[in-house]
Design an enzyme around this catalytic site. Structure first.
Site, PDB file in Angstrom:
ATOM      1  N   THR A 172      13.857  17.860  -8.407  1.00 25.41           N
ATOM      2  CA  THR A 172      13.675  16.425  -8.197  1.00 25.41           C
ATOM      3  C   THR A 172      14.620  15.616  -9.083  1.00 25.41           C
ATOM      4  OG1 THR A 172      11.365  16.891  -7.708  1.00 25.41           O
ATOM      5  CG2 THR A 172      11.944  14.599  -8.079  1.00 25.41           C
ATOM      6  N   HIS A 195       3.450  12.058  -4.856  1.00 20.33           N
ATOM      7  CA  HIS A 195       4.853  12.411  -5.028  1.00 20.33           C
ATOM      8  C   HIS A 195       5.559  11.896  -3.769  1.00 20.33           C
ATOM      9  CE1 HIS A 195       8.507  14.266  -6.020  1.00 20.33           C
ATOM     10  NE2 HIS A 195       8.164  15.517  -6.136  1.00 20.33           N
TER      11      HIS A 195
END
Lengths: 307, 188
Positions: free
Chosen positions: A59, A136
């Site tokens: 990420t 998320h």
């Protein structure tokens, strides 16, 4: 239609139209990512700070690349090498970063609601890159983008989310996202990992994998957080793998042409068999590629001038 | 010859080019492009979204009618190269750039409705896709009063305007009757 949010804190506050706008914006950036020179000047002069209180390679790298391809300046902050170990609070850390004129802060934090707290306390835009068990959102958006690319339409698409649903922010964001765009969502996992009342989110729970996989178009595997072993959620990794691991045999229960997704990093041989992870059904690496385009889209949409 | 629809126009609006004038201007530009480039060798057209793309398609069609060759055509979205992105509160909607051929060493004709700041953005955008041998510029209207030192290679019509006058191009592809109008101040 324009994007009116200042922050991206979760999927829950977004409308279906806003989700579709993000996906369409990402299309333009997918084209940019396919060029020889993968850079556009849209965020020239802006500063993006990656503030990561939890380990993450995928990420963080994805956000970093996304910001750099938009010509923004990027700084990476992680607690191990910052003053957090000296006892500074989240908000104080963030205010210091803001004092350096950061325009967008990308936050990953182990506490649910950390992104929201930060958004209230600073003037910069905040992007939630994972907060505890809460949300998320960029993962769910890149999953939707990948699904749209492969399956064209979300309406009536049957999606199974498999694994530790209770402790998964990926699952929660995806449930919100998929139900908003009209997909039919099933969640599959042992009862110790299934929150009670999950039906209220508009999904159908299963505790038997074979039963749950029957006829689905998409299988989203969640990573088994091995660090949770020994907390009485599952007896052994072997037993979990036998009952909830996706094998080639089990994949046949799904619709022909079903896709296999995973947010990564994968535990080969635990939640997903190696031959399945490497099969034609797997779009795991497409998810990673699309992640950059989707994050570019989000950074672009949030980068409008502040008042 | 299609019947010309009468469209209601605002009182402060003046017709500068009608449908047949737009058609003739484009036919002439197509000939000029061929003349200047001595045919279609290494030639490509790239339209700037949205109006420029429509005009580029029409020019490609005319060039094909004249030379029996279909030159490559691309569509350029210049939003990411705008010079006012950092000034706007809400970001403009993006459209996709589609240039499905390698522009390196090509003679690229950029096509737009008029000259303006977008041409600077378009040239930057084009350069990021490769290094063309030459960039030429075709516009339907040259409004005069340049903000940047950019001059078109091919011009449909020169319409010297004052700062408060706004030129608008309407095209069939957007469900309008082909025409160019000029408006005094007010909303564009």
């Amino acid at each position: 239609m324009s994007f009116k949010h200042k922050h991206l804190l979760g999927i829950a506050p977004l409308s279906t139209e806003e989700i579709m706008l993000i996906l369409e914006t990402a299309d333009s950036f997918k084209e940019v990512s396919g060029r020889e020179i993968k850079k556009v000047p849209a965020l020239r002069g802006k500063t993006v700070v990656n503030l990561f209180f939890e380990p993450s390679t995928r990420t963080r790298t994805s956000f970093e690349l996304a910001a750099k391809r938009l010509s923004a300046d990027v700084i990476n902050f992680s607690p191990s090498n910052s003053s957090v170990v000296k006892g500074e609070t989240l908000l104080d850390t963030a205010r210091n970063i803001e004092a350096m004129q950061a325009d967008i802060i990308v936050l990953r934090h182990p506490a649910a609601g950390a992104a929201e707290t930060l958004a209230r306390g600073v003037k910069s835009s905040v992007i939630n890159a994972g907060d505890g068990w809460h949300e998320h959102p960029t993962q769910a958006l890149l999953d939707l983008y990948t699904l749209r690319e492969k399956k064209r339409d979300f309406k009536g698409l049957r999606v199974a989310i498999v694994g530790d649903v209770a402790h998964s922010r990926v699952a929660r964001s995806n449930i919100h996202a998929l139900t908003k765009v009209g997909a039919e969502v099933r969640v599959i996992g042992p009862r110790t990992m299934m929150p009670c009342g999950i039906e209220r989110l508009g999904v159908r729970p299963y505790d038997n994998l074979d039963e749950g996989l029957r006829g689905v178009d998409v299988i989203m595997m969640l990573r088994l957080q091995l660090e949770r072993q020994g907390r009485a959620l599952f007896p052994t990794i072997r037993e979990y793998s036998r009952l909830y691991g996706l094998t080639a045999e089990r994949l046949k229960l799904a619709e022909p042409g079903a896709l296999v997704m995973h947010p990564g990093p994968i535990n080969r041989g635990v939640e997903i068999a190696p031959d399945v992870a490497d099969s034609f059904a797997s779009v795991i690496l497409d998810q990673v590629t699309n992640g950059i385009a989707v994050r570019m889209g989000i950074l672009y949409l949030l980068s409008g001038a502040n008042e | 010859m299609p019947e010309i629809r009468m469209t209601t126009r605002a009182a402060n609006e003046k017709l500068i080019m009608d449908a047949s004038e737009v058609t003739r201007a484009l036919t002439r530009i197509a000939h000029e492009i061929l003349e200047r480039n001595k045919g279609t060798h290494d030639l490509a057209l790239v339209g700037i979204r949205t109006g420029g793309v429509h005009l580029a398609h029409r020019l490609v069609k005319r060039i094909q009618d004249i030379e029996r060759v279909k030159v490559p055509i691309g569509e350029l979205d210049i939003t990411l190269y705008r010079d006012d992105l950092a000034l706007r509160k809400e970001q403009p909607i993006l459209k996709t750039t589609k240039v499905p051929f390698n522009i390196a060493d090509m003679k690229v004709v950029l096509v737009d409705e008029f000259t303006g700041r977008t041409i600077r953005a378009a040239m930057d955008g084009l350069m990021d896709l490769g290094r063309p041998a030459e960039i030429q510029l075709a516009v339907l209207v040259d409004r005069g009063h340049r903000q940047l030192p950019i001059k078109a290679t091919y011009i449909g019509k020169n319409i010297p305007t004052a700062g408060e006058e706004i030129v608008r191009v309407f095209l069939e592809e957007d469900g309008e009757e082909d025409r160019v109008v000029i408006r005094q101040g007010g909303t564009p």
